[in-house]
Design a protein around this motif. Structure first.
Motif, PDB file in Angstrom:
ATOM      1  N   SER A 185      20.803  26.915  39.692  1.00 46.14           N
ATOM      2  CA  SER A 185      21.939  26.029  39.932  1.00 46.14           C
ATOM      3  C   SER A 185      21.543  24.605  39.600  1.00 46.14           C
ATOM      4  N   SER A 186      22.536  23.811  39.223  1.00 46.19           N
ATOM      5  CA  SER A 186      22.269  22.418  38.899  1.00 46.19           C
ATOM      6  C   SER A 186      22.167  21.544  40.138  1.00 46.19           C
ATOM      7  N   GLY A 187      22.557  22.069  41.281  1.00 40.49           N
ATOM      8  CA  GLY A 187      22.488  21.289  42.511  1.00 40.49           C
ATOM      9  C   GLY A 187      22.621  22.171  43.726  1.00 40.49           C
ATOM     10  N   ALA A 188      22.013  21.741  44.836  1.00 40.52           N
ATOM     11  CA  ALA A 188      22.055  22.546  46.052  1.00 40.52           C
ATOM     12  C   ALA A 188      23.466  22.652  46.613  1.00 40.52           C
ATOM     13  N   ALA A 189      24.308  21.623  46.371  1.00 44.29           N
ATOM     14  CA  ALA A 189      25.662  21.626  46.921  1.00 44.29           C
ATOM     15  C   ALA A 189      26.595  22.566  46.163  1.00 44.29           C
ATOM     16  N   THR A 190      26.243  22.912  44.921  1.00 36.48           N
ATOM     17  CA  THR A 190      27.101  23.782  44.110  1.00 36.48           C
ATOM     18  C   THR A 190      26.597  25.221  44.079  1.00 36.48           C
ATOM     19  N   THR A 191      25.623  25.531  44.892  1.00 36.70           N
ATOM     20  CA  THR A 191      25.064  26.879  44.931  1.00 36.70           C
ATOM     21  C   THR A 191      26.050  27.843  45.586  1.00 36.70           C
ATOM     22  N   ASP A 192      26.122  29.058  45.054  1.00 35.22           N
ATOM     23  CA  ASP A 192      26.973  30.076  45.663  1.00 35.22           C
ATOM     24  C   ASP A 192      26.480  30.406  47.064  1.00 35.22           C
ATOM     25  N   PHE A 193      27.414  30.807  47.932  1.00 39.53           N
ATOM     26  CA  PHE A 193      27.054  31.069  49.315  1.00 39.53           C
ATOM     27  C   PHE A 193      26.131  32.276  49.445  1.00 39.53           C
ATOM     28  N   PHE A 194      26.271  33.248  48.544  1.00 39.32           N
ATOM     29  CA  PHE A 194      25.405  34.424  48.555  1.00 39.32           C
ATOM     30  C   PHE A 194      24.700  34.525  47.202  1.00 39.32           C
ATOM     31  N   PRO A 195      23.417  34.890  47.194  1.00 41.85           N
ATOM     32  CA  PRO A 195      22.670  35.001  45.926  1.00 41.85           C
ATOM     33  C   PRO A 195      23.028  36.281  45.167  1.00 41.85           C
ATOM     34  N   ILE A 196      24.164  36.239  44.500  1.00 42.32           N
ATOM     35  CA  ILE A 196      24.621  37.436  43.780  1.00 42.32           C
ATOM     36  C   ILE A 196      23.761  37.686  42.539  1.00 42.32           C
ATOM     37  N   HIS A 197      23.504  36.634  41.791  1.00 43.40           N
ATOM     38  CA  HIS A 197      22.684  36.750  40.582  1.00 43.40           C
ATOM     39  C   HIS A 197      21.296  36.171  40.888  1.00 43.40           C
ATOM     40  N   LEU A 198      20.409  37.049  41.322  1.00 43.02           N
ATOM     41  CA  LEU A 198      19.077  36.605  41.741  1.00 43.02           C
ATOM     42  C   LEU A 198      18.230  36.184  40.553  1.00 43.02           C
ATOM     43  N   THR A 199      17.438  35.156  40.762  1.00 49.15           N
ATOM     44  CA  THR A 199      16.447  34.732  39.783  1.00 49.15           C
ATOM     45  C   THR A 199      15.247  34.166  40.522  1.00 49.15           C
ATOM     46  N   PHE A 200      14.065  34.475  40.010  1.00 52.09           N
ATOM     47  CA  PHE A 200      12.830  33.985  40.635  1.00 52.09           C
ATOM     48  C   PHE A 200      12.171  32.901  39.787  1.00 52.09           C
ATOM     49  N   SER A 201      12.965  32.287  38.915  1.00 49.75           N
ATOM     50  CA  SER A 201      12.420  31.232  38.063  1.00 49.75           C
ATOM     51  C   SER A 201      11.953  30.035  38.891  1.00 49.75           C
ATOM     52  N   GLY A 202      12.658  29.759  40.008  1.00 59.91           N
ATOM     53  CA  GLY A 202      12.241  28.653  40.865  1.00 59.91           C
ATOM     54  C   GLY A 202      10.867  28.886  41.466  1.00 59.91           C
ATOM     55  N   TYR A 203      10.576  30.123  41.856  1.00 63.54           N
ATOM     56  CA  TYR A 203       9.265  30.445  42.419  1.00 63.54           C
ATOM     57  C   TYR A 203       8.181  30.409  41.344  1.00 63.54           C
ATOM     58  N   GLU A 204       8.527  30.812  40.127  1.00 64.79           N
ATOM     59  CA  GLU A 204       7.556  30.719  39.037  1.00 64.79           C
ATOM     60  C   GLU A 204       7.177  29.265  38.785  1.00 64.79           C
ATOM     61  N   THR A 205       8.184  28.388  38.795  1.00 63.13           N
ATOM     62  CA  THR A 205       7.912  26.959  38.602  1.00 63.13           C
ATOM     63  C   THR A 205       7.113  26.393  39.765  1.00 63.13           C
ATOM     64  N   ALA A 206       7.473  26.812  40.976  1.00 63.76           N
ATOM     65  CA  ALA A 206       6.774  26.311  42.157  1.00 63.76           C
ATOM     66  C   ALA A 206       5.310  26.729  42.157  1.00 63.76           C
TER      67      ALA A 206
ATOM     68  N   LEU B 225       7.894  28.201  50.204  1.00 63.41           N
ATOM     69  CA  LEU B 225       6.457  28.486  50.208  1.00 63.41           C
ATOM     70  C   LEU B 225       5.723  27.610  51.228  1.00 63.41           C
ATOM     71  N   ALA B 226       6.167  26.358  51.373  1.00 69.20           N
ATOM     72  CA  ALA B 226       5.525  25.454  52.330  1.00 69.20           C
ATOM     73  C   ALA B 226       5.817  25.857  53.769  1.00 69.20           C
ATOM     74  N   SER B 227       6.878  26.617  53.986  1.00 69.76           N
ATOM     75  CA  SER B 227       7.244  27.035  55.340  1.00 69.76           C
ATOM     76  C   SER B 227       6.524  28.301  55.786  1.00 69.76           C
TER      77      SER B 227
END
Length: 272
Positions: free
Chosen positions: A38-59, A246-248
């Protein structure tokens, strides 16, 4: 009778569930946002229908070293804090020396000093000692902030230990150090574990000391890693939220596995 009791408790149960949902929702939204592109946290869908782990790969790729740095600092702070705080707490609770109460009062007052004031005071000292941009320097800074709380917590528990136990060990030929290690420390396990956990959490979540005493990417805790994402006006909120998840994890795992020690140590220390 059981039915009427259940009916009376129903409003409080519903209210408790509502409060729990409000408190847990930020955690859910953090995990939810980390699993969506998503381009922003405020525009994220309420449920993760289309899962992606690209954020974790970057992290993992960008924040992995920072994660290890934070873990090293937190564990080092715990070890150094307990090595100083446990004997100091034993001395304050065991030996009734003149000025002990004044020293305890000083420890209480130090808890009221803002961390930013301490960080600014440490900067010129650490600069003269070449401890800036140094993992050991951050361990010392966090230890300086955590020792007073740890001493107060452990001292309160050790003060409730019957003096006859220690005196019996001394009569049997054990010195004060042997009595401390063999008698006092095992009995004070709950308080020591509680102090260790609070110390770890404070060091793990430290931001002010890290921001003030470091300026290079080689020594950068995970808190500064997240700050760099936001400071750079990052559009990859999945990576930001994945880093936060991951920090949590370490703090969450510690609280789950040691919650019984926390409850017992905090309650016993507070009662004393």
């Amino acid at each position: 009778m059981n039915t009427s009791s259940t009916v009376r408790r129903l409003p409080m149960t519903v209210l408790g569930i509502a409060f729990l949902a409000v408190m847990i929702f930020p955690v859910y939204w953090m995990v939810n946002s980390s699993l969506q592109a998503s381009s922003g946290a405020a525009t994220t869908d309420f449920f993760p229908i289309h899962l992606t782990f690209s954020g974790y790969e970057t992290a993992f790729s960008e924040q992995g070293p920072n994660f290890v740095t934070s873990l090293t600092i937190a564990l080092g702070t715990v070890v150094l804090t307990l090595l100083v705080a446990a004997p100091a707490a034993y001395g304050l609770s065991r030996f009734r020396s003149r000025g002990a109460n004044a020293f305890v009062l000083v420890l209480l007052v130090t808890q009221m000093i803002p961390a930013m004031v301490i960080a600014n005071a440490l900067y010129p000292l650490f600069n003269s000692l070449n401890l800036l941009n140094n993992v050991f320097g951050l361990i010392l800074a966090n230890t300086a902030g955590d020792i007073p709380f740890a001493v107060l917590l452990i001292r309160a528990f050790m003060g409730s230990i019957p003096r006859a136990l220690v005196e019996a060990a001394l009569v049997d030929g054990a010195g004060n150090f042997r009595a401390f290690v063999s008698i006092v420390v095992p009995i004070s396990k709950n308080a020591i574990v509680t102090a260790a956990l609070f110390t770890f959490l404070r060091a793990w979540s430290d931001f002010l000391f890290a921001l003030t005493l470091t300026s290079t990417p080689e020594v950068r805790p995970i808190t500064l890693g997240i700050y760099d994402y936001i400071n750079a006006n990052s559009e990859d909120w999945a990576a930001v939220m994945a880093t936060a998840v991951l920090a949590s994890i370490p703090a969450g795992l510690l609280l789950i596995f040691a919650q019984r020690y926390i409850a017992s140590g905090a309650i016993n220390g507070a009662i004393k």
